[in-house]
Motif scaffolding. Structure first.
Motif, PDB file in Angstrom:
ATOM      1  N   ASP A  33      46.618  27.435  25.183  1.00 26.11           N
ATOM      2  CA  ASP A  33      45.213  27.213  24.609  1.00 26.11           C
ATOM      3  C   ASP A  33      44.320  28.398  24.871  1.00 26.11           C
ATOM      4  O   ASP A  33      43.820  28.871  24.071  1.00 26.11           O
ATOM      5  CB  ASP A  33      44.610  25.796  25.011  1.00 26.11           C
ATOM      6  CG  ASP A  33      45.257  24.658  24.441  1.00 26.11           C
ATOM      7  OD1 ASP A  33      46.242  24.762  23.376  1.00 26.11           O
ATOM      8  OD2 ASP A  33      44.962  23.596  24.983  1.00 26.11           O
ATOM      9  N   ARG A  34      44.295  28.711  26.258  1.00 27.97           N
ATOM     10  CA  ARG A  34      43.376  29.983  26.540  1.00 27.97           C
ATOM     11  C   ARG A  34      43.609  31.136  25.822  1.00 27.97           C
ATOM     12  O   ARG A  34      42.709  31.885  25.570  1.00 27.97           O
ATOM     13  CB  ARG A  34      43.329  29.935  27.998  1.00 27.97           C
ATOM     14  CG  ARG A  34      42.307  28.704  28.775  1.00 27.97           C
ATOM     15  CD  ARG A  34      42.295  29.194  30.318  1.00 27.97           C
ATOM     16  NE  ARG A  34      43.438  29.554  31.205  1.00 27.97           N
ATOM     17  CZ  ARG A  34      44.328  28.473  31.388  1.00 27.97           C
ATOM     18  NH1 ARG A  34      44.115  27.272  31.124  1.00 27.97           N
ATOM     19  NH2 ARG A  34      45.524  29.011  32.155  1.00 27.97           N
ATOM     20  N   ARG A  35      44.899  31.502  25.951  1.00 28.03           N
ATOM     21  CA  ARG A  35      45.460  32.748  25.305  1.00 28.03           C
ATOM     22  C   ARG A  35      45.673  32.697  23.678  1.00 28.03           C
ATOM     23  O   ARG A  35      46.172  33.673  23.396  1.00 28.03           O
ATOM     24  CB  ARG A  35      46.823  33.170  25.908  1.00 28.03           C
ATOM     25  CG  ARG A  35      46.554  33.461  27.625  1.00 28.03           C
ATOM     26  CD  ARG A  35      45.761  34.388  27.922  1.00 28.03           C
ATOM     27  NE  ARG A  35      45.764  34.706  29.223  1.00 28.03           N
ATOM     28  CZ  ARG A  35      45.254  35.626  29.956  1.00 28.03           C
ATOM     29  NH1 ARG A  35      44.151  36.339  29.134  1.00 28.03           N
ATOM     30  NH2 ARG A  35      45.235  35.748  30.970  1.00 28.03           N
ATOM     31  N   GLY A  36      45.531  31.844  23.085  1.00 26.24           N
ATOM     32  CA  GLY A  36      45.514  31.526  21.669  1.00 26.24           C
ATOM     33  C   GLY A  36      47.004  31.607  21.051  1.00 26.24           C
ATOM     34  O   GLY A  36      47.348  32.108  20.018  1.00 26.24           O
ATOM     35  N   TYR A  37      47.972  31.394  22.258  1.00 25.36           N
ATOM     36  CA  TYR A  37      49.438  31.301  21.758  1.00 25.36           C
ATOM     37  C   TYR A  37      49.772  30.491  20.354  1.00 25.36           C
ATOM     38  O   TYR A  37      50.523  30.778  19.706  1.00 25.36           O
ATOM     39  CB  TYR A  37      50.408  30.829  22.787  1.00 25.36           C
ATOM     40  CG  TYR A  37      50.603  31.781  23.839  1.00 25.36           C
ATOM     41  CD1 TYR A  37      50.011  33.184  23.936  1.00 25.36           C
ATOM     42  CD2 TYR A  37      51.221  31.305  24.854  1.00 25.36           C
ATOM     43  CE1 TYR A  37      50.526  34.012  24.990  1.00 25.36           C
ATOM     44  CE2 TYR A  37      51.430  32.325  26.113  1.00 25.36           C
ATOM     45  CZ  TYR A  37      51.012  33.624  26.087  1.00 25.36           C
ATOM     46  OH  TYR A  37      51.056  34.420  27.167  1.00 25.36           O
ATOM     47  N   HIS A  38      49.170  29.168  20.564  1.00 21.80           N
ATOM     48  CA  HIS A  38      49.308  28.466  19.218  1.00 21.80           C
ATOM     49  C   HIS A  38      48.948  29.161  18.008  1.00 21.80           C
ATOM     50  O   HIS A  38      49.619  28.975  16.968  1.00 21.80           O
ATOM     51  CB  HIS A  38      48.498  27.054  19.392  1.00 21.80           C
ATOM     52  CG  HIS A  38      48.993  26.353  20.946  1.00 21.80           C
ATOM     53  ND1 HIS A  38      47.966  26.262  21.701  1.00 21.80           N
ATOM     54  CD2 HIS A  38      49.887  25.619  20.938  1.00 21.80           C
ATOM     55  CE1 HIS A  38      48.738  25.644  22.740  1.00 21.80           C
ATOM     56  NE2 HIS A  38      50.021  25.076  22.040  1.00 21.80           N
ATOM     57  N   VAL A  39      47.803  29.761  17.884  1.00 23.02           N
ATOM     58  CA  VAL A  39      47.336  30.432  16.782  1.00 23.02           C
ATOM     59  C   VAL A  39      48.301  31.795  16.528  1.00 23.02           C
ATOM     60  O   VAL A  39      48.511  31.437  15.171  1.00 23.02           O
ATOM     61  CB  VAL A  39      46.058  30.930  17.030  1.00 23.02           C
ATOM     62  CG1 VAL A  39      45.472  31.628  15.762  1.00 23.02           C
ATOM     63  CG2 VAL A  39      45.010  29.755  16.995  1.00 23.02           C
TER      64      VAL A  39
END
Length: 192
Positions: free
Chosen positions: A137-143
């Motif tokens: 979530d913090r690193r934006g992996y999902h995006v």
């Protein structure tokens, strides 16, 4: 319904393979096929023959034609892979580069832009993540995954998006309960 599960990991004893095999076991045996790209020796390198196929929108190399036939037999596609550098391993990316080819997975040129060709297919992603959900979530992996794979591959080819499931903390060894949850969610989505 027919399902093709594609697994990309060189170690047959890996958690990635275990998850793929459990998913195979959760589906009717006569309706599922497992493609183990590493064990089958699939060559992910995009060659001059692949470039030619792109230019003429056909005349695919024999190994690519065989993979196209395999995908055509399926209504559901499941990609099971570890997350490498915010995306998929080179083996799986090379499979997509070569198999999701112009003239079949999509069409280009001659008028109306891109013409998606795989609208009959629904794809599910099962990603084995080395870290926890909070880091993702913090690193934006999902995006990143949604952009690179969802938009850049699935949408481009007209593939319907199924589930995207992450199995977190895979490097530490995921629990059987977590694996069962992911496998059951994907199997339930396939069964409809």
């Amino acid at each position: 319904m027919s399902t093709l599960i594609v697994v990309a990991h060189p170690d047959p004893t890996s958690l990635t393979h275990s998850v793929a095999e459990r998913l195979v076991g959760a589906l009717p045996s006569d309706q599922v096929e497992l493609a183990d790209l590493a064990a089958e020796g699939f060559d992910p390198r995009f060659t001059l023959a692949d470039r030619h196929s792109f230019r003429v929108a056909g005349e695919y190399p024999d190994d690519v034609a065989g993979e196209i036939a395999r995908v055509e037999r399926a209504d559901q596609l499941v990609l099971v892979f570890p997350v490498f550098w915010w995306s998929m391993p080179a083996l799986l990316k090379g499979w997509i580069d070569r198999v999701f080819a112009n003239g079949w997975a999509f069409g280009v040129g001659e008028g109306s832009g891109i013409r998606p060709g795989l609208g009959h297919l629904t794809a599910h992603l099962v990603l084995l993540a080395g870290s926890d959900a909070g880091l993702y979530d913090r690193r934006g992996y999902h995006v990143s995954v949604e952009t690179q794979i969802g938009t850049g591959i699935l949408d481009y080819c007209g593939i319907q998006r199924g589930l995207t499931e992450f199995l977190y903390d895979a490097d530490a060894g995921a629990s059987d309960a977590d694996i069962d949850t992911v496998v059951e969610r994907v199997a339930a989505a396939i069964r409809g």
